[in-house]
Design an enzyme around this catalytic site. Structure first.
Site, PDB file in Angstrom:
ATOM      1  N   GLY A 177       0.736  -1.255   0.000  1.00  0.00           N
ATOM      2  CA  GLY A 177       0.000   0.000   0.000  1.00  0.00           C
ATOM      3  C   GLY A 177       0.765   1.304   0.000  1.00  0.00           C
ATOM      4  N   GLY A 179       2.799   2.648  -2.265  1.00  0.00           N
ATOM      5  CA  GLY A 179       3.137   3.214  -3.565  1.00  0.00           C
ATOM      6  C   GLY A 179       2.318   4.450  -3.904  1.00  0.00           C
ATOM      7  N   CYS A 182      -0.860   3.465  -5.690  1.00  0.00           N
ATOM      8  CA  CYS A 182      -1.526   2.306  -5.090  1.00  0.00           C
ATOM      9  C   CYS A 182      -2.625   2.790  -4.157  1.00  0.00           C
ATOM     10  CB  CYS A 182      -0.522   1.454  -4.317  1.00  0.00           C
ATOM     11  SG  CYS A 182      -1.256   0.030  -3.479  1.00  0.00           S
TER      12      CYS A 182
END
Length: 347
Positions: A177, A179, A182
């Site tokens: 999570g 990124g 993301c």
């Protein structure tokens, strides 16, 4: 239900405390590392940074450019087998991961490429590395590729790091999570602050003589430096390498009132609507999109960005007296902070 009360940290929560040093110049430090892979006994020497296996950044052109800096690329998995075979027969493949998922089609494609060219580095990539099936996939990969360096993930805790290493992974990819494109945390509520994830997974991996790759969460060179300080053996970047000539993103050019605006490039997560429409015809009925699509500034060639990243790491090393990159974790002390930057003139 249970609650863990001990604090978990992200890159934004800490700074690295400087230490007295005999180093006088950034030119005195060595940002390369020689790393040994436990399952093969092979070694690799270079600057341990990896371009993410996203179809915008994990490109053959990026592999050629980063090869000049001693860094690596995880190619995206959507290249045709013939193009991959031709690439892995060339020199840049010495610093390149072949990426695959977990379907039989992925394995058949890998076999087709290997029939024509050697593949020395494999990246087995899933969003959720916590399933028993994924552990079995890593075991299969090790059995069928005994001489290959295998990177597998993603996970964020020490127990699964150990499980993947024991199953056959040389490198465990850490991050759920963090990124820039993301949205897993937003959509699922699942994740783990990236700095703590790297610290805990690195500690688990190094106890077994395995390695970790910090995947996601870096927005500036200082975050890359913190990841190395936290024990990351490799750092994987997506957004920080987006927007360059070596990427395969669409360039957007617009004018406002007749004035040409700075060019931008499309960048998106591999679980976004954009990616799933491109490669799977859309978002499957049983799932939701966990990525977003953004426009990033077009930045020309990647060499200048790599110089900036490597320069930031060198400078960090002089601040803490680390002559070699492998010394950085031992010389790193993190201090928790309420704020990092003076933003009076903007971010």
């Amino acid at each position: 239900m249970r609650i863990e009360n001990d604090p978990k940290l992200d890159f934004k929560d800490v700074l690295i405390r400087p230490k007295r040093s005999t180093l006088a110049s950034r030119s005195e430090v060595d940002v390369t590392r020689t790393l040994r892979f436990m399952h093969t006994g092979r070694t690799w020497t270079g600057f341990p940074l990896v371009a993410a296996n996203m179809d915008v950044t994990g490109t053959m052109a990026m592999a050629g450019a980063l090869h000049r800096h001693g860094a690596m690329v995880a190619l995206h998995k959507h290249y045709p087998a013939d193009a991959l075979a031709d690439f892995f027969a060339g020199p840049a493949s010495a610093n390149t991961f072949y990426s695959l998922g977990t379907t039989e089609a992925d394995w058949e494609k890998l076999a087709a490429v290997k029939s024509r060219a050697p593949v020395h580095f494999l990246c087995i990539d899933v969003a959720n590395g916590y399933t028993e099936r994924f552990v079995e996939i890593v075991e299969r990969a090790r059995a069928e590729n005994p001489d290959a360096v295998i990177m597998a993930g993603n996970v964020v805790t020490g127990d699964m790091t150990e499980a993947l290493i024991l199953a056959g992974a040389d490198i465990v990819k850490v991050g759920i999570g963090p990124g820039s494109v993301c949205t897993t945390r937003k959509m699922t509520g699942v994740g783990y602050p990236q700095l703590s994830a790297v610290i805990e997974c690195a500690d688990a991996a190094h106890g077994l003589k395995g390695l970790v790759c910090a995947d996601g969460g870096c927005t500036v060179p200082g975050d890359v430096a913190k990841a190395y300080g936290a024990g990351a053996d490799f750092v994987m970047l997506g957004g920080m390498l987006a927007g360059h000539d070596e990427c395969e993103g669409e360039i957007v050019r617009e004018s406002v009132d007749g004035v040409e605006q700075p060019a931008k490039m499309i960048f998106y997560g591999m679980s976004s609507d954009t990616a799933m429409k491109k490669y799977a015809g859309g978002v499957a009925a049983y799932r939701a999109s966990e990525g977003k699509t953004v426009e990033v500034p077009y930045r020309g060639g990647v060499d200048a960005t790599m110089q900036e990243i490597m320069g930031g790491v060198r400078s960090m090393m002089t601040y803490i007296g680390a002559t070699k990159l492998k010394e950085v974790p031992k010389r790193t002390t993190f201090v928790m902070v309420g704020a990092q930057l003076n933003t009076v003139f903007g971010g």
